[in-house]
Design an enzyme around this catalytic site. Structure first.
Site, PDB file in Angstrom:
ATOM      1  N   LYS A  94      -9.345  -2.211   1.419  1.00  0.00           N
ATOM      2  CA  LYS A  94      -9.089  -1.058   2.293  1.00  0.00           C
ATOM      3  C   LYS A  94      -9.880   0.171   1.844  1.00  0.00           C
ATOM      4  CE  LYS A  94      -6.085  -3.234   4.794  1.00  0.00           C
ATOM      5  NZ  LYS A  94      -6.386  -3.592   6.178  1.00  0.00           N
ATOM      6  N   ARG A 123       2.372 -11.991  -0.150  1.00  0.00           N
ATOM      7  CA  ARG A 123       1.018 -12.316   0.275  1.00  0.00           C
ATOM      8  C   ARG A 123       0.516 -13.626  -0.304  1.00  0.00           C
ATOM      9  NH1 ARG A 123      -1.550  -8.737   3.973  1.00  0.00           N
ATOM     10  NH2 ARG A 123       0.089  -7.179   4.296  1.00  0.00           N
ATOM     11  N   HIS A 153     -11.125  -2.132  11.310  1.00  0.00           N
ATOM     12  CA  HIS A 153      -9.977  -2.952  10.903  1.00  0.00           C
ATOM     13  C   HIS A 153      -9.802  -4.039  11.962  1.00  0.00           C
ATOM     14  CE1 HIS A 153      -5.386  -3.026   9.922  1.00  0.00           C
ATOM     15  NE2 HIS A 153      -6.038  -3.891   9.197  1.00  0.00           N
ATOM     16  N   ASP A 188      -9.462  -9.438   8.958  1.00  0.00           N
ATOM     17  CA  ASP A 188      -8.960  -8.088   8.677  1.00  0.00           C
ATOM     18  C   ASP A 188     -10.002  -6.976   8.768  1.00  0.00           C
ATOM     19  OD1 ASP A 188      -7.699  -6.175   5.999  1.00  0.00           O
ATOM     20  OD2 ASP A 188      -6.713  -6.457   7.931  1.00  0.00           O
ATOM     21  N   THR A 197      -4.252 -12.209  11.775  1.00  0.00           N
ATOM     22  CA  THR A 197      -4.560 -13.464  11.077  1.00  0.00           C
ATOM     23  C   THR A 197      -4.255 -14.659  11.976  1.00  0.00           C
ATOM     24  OG1 THR A 197      -4.049 -12.380   8.980  1.00  0.00           O
ATOM     25  CG2 THR A 197      -4.127 -14.789   8.956  1.00  0.00           C
ATOM     26  N   ARG A 237       0.861  -1.188   0.000  1.00  0.00           N
ATOM     27  CA  ARG A 237       0.000   0.000   0.000  1.00  0.00           C
ATOM     28  C   ARG A 237       0.894   1.234   0.000  1.00  0.00           C
ATOM     29  NH1 ARG A 237      -1.750   1.278   4.400  1.00  0.00           N
ATOM     30  NH2 ARG A 237      -1.097  -0.408   5.755  1.00  0.00           N
ATOM     31  N   SER A 291      -1.513  -3.247  11.531  1.00  0.00           N
ATOM     32  CA  SER A 291      -1.075  -4.161  10.477  1.00  0.00           C
ATOM     33  C   SER A 291       0.134  -4.963  10.963  1.00  0.00           C
ATOM     34  CB  SER A 291      -0.667  -3.329   9.258  1.00  0.00           C
ATOM     35  OG  SER A 291      -1.716  -2.409   8.980  1.00  0.00           O
ATOM     36  N   ALA A 292       0.130  -6.228  10.593  1.00  0.00           N
ATOM     37  CA  ALA A 292       1.247  -7.147  10.859  1.00  0.00           C
ATOM     38  C   ALA A 292       1.524  -7.303  12.349  1.00  0.00           C
ATOM     39  CB  ALA A 292       2.521  -6.662  10.131  1.00  0.00           C
ATOM     40  N   CYS A 293       0.460  -7.232  13.178  1.00  0.00           N
ATOM     41  CA  CYS A 293       0.620  -7.504  14.610  1.00  0.00           C
ATOM     42  C   CYS A 293      -0.075  -8.790  15.018  1.00  0.00           C
ATOM     43  CB  CYS A 293       0.035  -6.358  15.436  1.00  0.00           C
ATOM     44  SG  CYS A 293       1.198  -5.000  15.642  1.00  0.00           S
ATOM     45  N   TYR A 346      -1.136  -3.388  -7.110  1.00  0.00           N
ATOM     46  CA  TYR A 346      -0.905  -4.241  -5.951  1.00  0.00           C
ATOM     47  C   TYR A 346      -1.934  -4.117  -4.835  1.00  0.00           C
ATOM     48  CZ  TYR A 346       1.332  -6.736  -2.225  1.00  0.00           C
ATOM     49  OH  TYR A 346       1.592  -7.637  -1.231  1.00  0.00           O
ATOM     50  N   GLY A 347      -2.320  -5.224  -4.287  1.00  0.00           N
ATOM     51  CA  GLY A 347      -3.031  -5.337  -3.020  1.00  0.00           C
ATOM     52  C   GLY A 347      -4.030  -4.232  -2.735  1.00  0.00           C
ATOM     53  N   ASN A 383       6.356  -8.033   2.527  1.00  0.00           N
ATOM     54  CA  ASN A 383       4.908  -7.852   2.373  1.00  0.00           C
ATOM     55  C   ASN A 383       4.338  -8.835   1.347  1.00  0.00           C
ATOM     56  OD1 ASN A 383       2.455  -6.573   3.005  1.00  0.00           O
ATOM     57  ND2 ASN A 383       2.566  -5.366   1.133  1.00  0.00           N
TER      58      ASN A 383
HETATM   59  O1  LIG Z   1      -2.689  -4.194   0.767  1.00  0.00           O
HETATM   60  C1  LIG Z   1      -1.472  -4.335   0.855  1.00  0.00           C
HETATM   61  O2  LIG Z   1      -0.662  -3.954   0.022  1.00  0.00           O
HETATM   62  C2  LIG Z   1      -0.938  -4.937   2.104  1.00  0.00           C
HETATM   63  S1  LIG Z   1      -1.623  -4.171   3.470  1.00  0.00           S
HETATM   64  C3  LIG Z   1      -2.824  -5.239   4.075  1.00  0.00           C
HETATM   65  C4  LIG Z   1      -3.269  -6.337   3.363  1.00  0.00           C
HETATM   66  C5  LIG Z   1      -4.206  -7.181   3.932  1.00  0.00           C
HETATM   67  C6  LIG Z   1      -4.680  -6.907   5.195  1.00  0.00           C
HETATM   68  N1  LIG Z   1      -4.259  -5.824   5.885  1.00  0.00           N
HETATM   69  C7  LIG Z   1      -3.331  -5.006   5.374  1.00  0.00           C
HETATM   70  C8  LIG Z   1      -2.936  -3.861   6.238  1.00  0.00           C
HETATM   71  O3  LIG Z   1      -1.955  -3.164   5.940  1.00  0.00           O
HETATM   72  O4  LIG Z   1      -3.619  -3.686   7.277  1.00  0.00           O
HETATM   73 MN   LIG Z   2      -5.190  -5.045   7.647  1.00  0.00          MN
END
Ligand SMILES: O=C(O)CSc1cccnc1C(=O)O
Ligand SMILES: [Mn+2]
Length: 629
Positions: free
Chosen positions: A238, A403, A258, A305, A285, A89, A280-282, A229-230, A401
């Site tokens: 998001k 996925r 979130h 998420d 999942t 992102r 994020s990333a804590c 991307y994503g 990052n």
């Molecule tokens: O979307 C992206 O590029 C990665 S960020 C993301 C992806 C899935 C779930 N959560 C996130 C986040 O940054 O919270």
């Molecule tokens: Mn997220």
């Protein structure tokens, strides 16, 4: 709602194997307006069928965009590598273009909407020449659910179509629910690389220089240019499900958050649904798919998420749906130790992005196994890495990052109600951050308003200063929504504080807790085993829900209710938490917390008069409690 005056341009012919709907005049008109602006060579209305998906996947395989993995090791699964500049992102080029700047608030990038529309017009005009514009009708939430919202995304990336089919409910069945005059969130996406006649496409077309992800909250529009991307391109996630949906929720009196949603069943067979917001990333999942180490406890996943919660007028309280239909999870760190259910989910029919490729034709990433597999391995940039030479600049082999995109349907731990259109009743909301100091393993807030203060002061600290001295750099991430709130976060805090007045019986609102898995000792090692052992904290939360009067479960502290040591079930990990570790994990250090209060006050200054008085009052009350004890 078309935001540009399309130049006179006939709607291009539809390609043969896709048919535009014959009704849905409003939708047709919107698509016509986008085609006039974007000038695609073809238009393809996505049906969402398996046949359509297979044709698109085969086309992407033939182009080399999707690399088939070993059919025996990981059936019907693929690897895609992005442009190394398009890997996450892009917060710096994400905008909330509300009519006035203050409504976007100090935590969002803002450009005057008319100015931004001019910029977008320049970027988007003719950007799909030489390409096909795919029209993706999609539902966030089970199709037809009263809690679902519908979007329509046009995109020139077939890879985005393949991923949207996994992450959302997409295709013709959505149109049936939409009807002729149904509201939809218009989403315009392009990789920003028109093709000249005969020009060969790149494997990952993108336009980083002009990349922007733009939201117009008053008209609920999403425009994303230049990234494939994503979160920048799967606009249901998001962009719609958080940034636009949080604005809709504010106006409708519901919540778009979130958060993970999990179903928790006790050995007595009692079932609770719990939501949790971590940055994020804590570990959302991992918690959502937890394999409890406590016997007789079961965790099942509804979502990992995003959580849409609405007041249930009949039952009272908040009912939640996961608007997504799949997981777009971080690969590195996912293993049969940290998340066995995720590993089982991705055994087939999965799309991997920017992970490493083994010479067996399977995927690998840092943390999947202790050591990388023997033999040749290709890193996420496509470079062949030879373990005998261990060339450092080829590491990490998988992008941090990187996925996996996979349907929730195939998760062995999916909750039976994962796609219940009425949602599930939320009994507890848990906030958490990555805190190496100060914050105890778990505490329960005193009431809803105190819970909102705790949500508003969620933070992570990178490098913790030694205990007791000034805290390490605290990065606040209120409600884990800092990159995702679609409007002024001061108003967002106010919206949360308004919930008790919106419900008939405030006692039916979820109880609010805070957890911290990440305490470190003086040597810098994690004090809490985490992963499956986090079920011990979930058990204490259920005990609190079931026995609110039981004084043996908690001690009252200035920051809220903290478990008595004896109230945590530590069976089997006594050795790991003996010798004062559990006391440390449950300790509340008032002077350390007073500096938290100071940092929170500093953080809130940016919201000025938009910060609700009730929140300031909660902070003052906390400070008073800390000083008194
Ligand atoms: O979307 C992206 O590029 C990665 S960020 C993301 C992806 C899935 C779930 N959560 C996130 C986040 O940054 O919270
Ligand atoms: Mn997220």
């Amino acid at each position: 709602s078309a935001s540009f005056q399309p130049a006179e341009h006939p709607l291009h012919h539809h390609d043969s194997h896709s048919t535009a709907p014959t009704t849905h005049a409003k939708l047709i008109e919107w698509v016509r307006a986008q085609a006039a602006l974007l000038e695609p060579d073809h238009i393809h209305w996505c049906s969402g069928t398996q046949e359509e998906n297979e044709a698109m996947v085969q086309d992407l395989v033939q182009k080399g965009v999707m690399i088939p993995l070993n059919e025996k090791l990981r059936p019907r699964s693929f690897l895609t590598r992005t442009d190394p500049a398009d890997v996450a992102r892009s917060e710096g080029s994400t905008y909330i273009c509300s009519q006035n700047k203050e409504d976007a608030g100090p935590t969002n990038n803002w450009i005057d909407p008319q100015e931004m529309r001019g910029q977008l017009e320049k970027s988007f005009r003719g950007c799909m020449r030489g390409r096909t514009m795919y029209v993706i009708p999609f539902s966030m939430g089970p199709i037809g659910s009263p809690l679902a919202r519908i979007g329509v995304q046009v995109t020139d990336s077939p890879f985005v179509v393949v991923n949207m089919r996994i992450m959302t409910r997409m295709g013709e069945k959505v149109l049936d629910v939409l009807g002729d005059e149904g509201e939809f969130v218009p989403c315009v996406h392009s990789v920003g690389r028109p093709l000249a006649a005969g020009e060969k496409d790149s494997l990952w077309p993108c336009n980083i220089a002009e990349r922007k992800v733009v939201h117009f909250p008053e008209t609920r529009e999403i425009w994303s240019f230049g990234s494939g991307y994503g979160g920048n391109s799967l606009l249901g996630k998001k962009c719609l499900a958080l940034r636009i949906a949080s604005v809709m929720a504010r106006d409708e009196g519901s919540l778009a958050e979130h958060m993970l949603i999990l179903g928790l069943t006790s050995p007595a067979g009692k079932k609770y649904y719990v939501a949790a917001a971590f940055p994020s990333a804590c570990g959302k999942t991992n918690l959502a798919m937890l394999q409890p180490t406590l016997p007789g406890w079961k965790v099942e996943v509804v979502g990992d998420d995003i959580n849409w919660m609405a007041i249930n007028r009949k039952e009272g309280g908040l009912y939640a749906i996961n608007p997504e239909a799949g997981f777009f999870g971080v690969a590195p760190g996912t293993s049969s130790k940290t998340n066995p259910n995720a590993m089982r989910t991705i055994e087939h029919d999965t799309v991997f992005t920017n992970v490493a490729l083994t010479d067996q034709g399977d995927v690998w990433w840092e943390g999947m196994t202790k050591h990388h597999p023997e033999g040749k391995i290709t890193n996420w940039k496509g470079q062949v890495w030879d373990s005998t030479k261990s060339d450092k600049n080829m590491l990490p082999l998988a992008h941090p990052n990187s996925r996996f995109t996979v349907s929730l349907e195939q998760c062995p731990a999916k909750d039976p109600a994962w796609d219940d259109p009425n949602g599930v009743p939320i009994s507890a909301i848990i906030f958490g951050g990555r805190r190496e100091t100060t914050v105890p393993l778990v505490f329960e807030t005193k009431d809803w308003n105190h819970g909102v203060l705790v949500g508003a002061t969620v933070a992570s600290e990178k490098t913790a200063a030694a205990e007791g001295s000034d805290l390490g750099q605290l990065r606040f991430d209120p409600f884990a929504m800092l990159p995702f709130a679609g409007y002024n976060m001061g108003d967002y805090f106010g919206h949360w504080l308004s919930m008790p007045e919106r419900v008939a019986d405030p006692s039916k609102l979820p109880r609010i807790f805070h957890v911290n898995w990440f305490r470190k000792d003086e040597q810098g090692s994690f004090m809490w085993p985490g992963f499956g052992d986090n079920s011990r904290v979930l058990k204490w939360i259920v005990d609190r829900l079931e026995n609110p009067e039981d004084k043996s479960l908690y001690k009252s502290t200035p920051i809220g209710y903290v478990p008595k040591e004896t109230a945590l079930d530590l069976t089997g990990i006594e050795d790991q938490v003996k010798g004062g570790v559990i006391q440390k994990l449950l300790e509340v250090n008032n002077s350390a917390y007073l500096s938290e209060v100071t940092k929170a006050r500093e953080y809130f200054v940016q919201f000025g008069r938009r910060l609700p008085n009730k929140l300031t009052k909660e902070l003052n009350d906390l400070e008073e409690r800390l000083r008194k004890n």
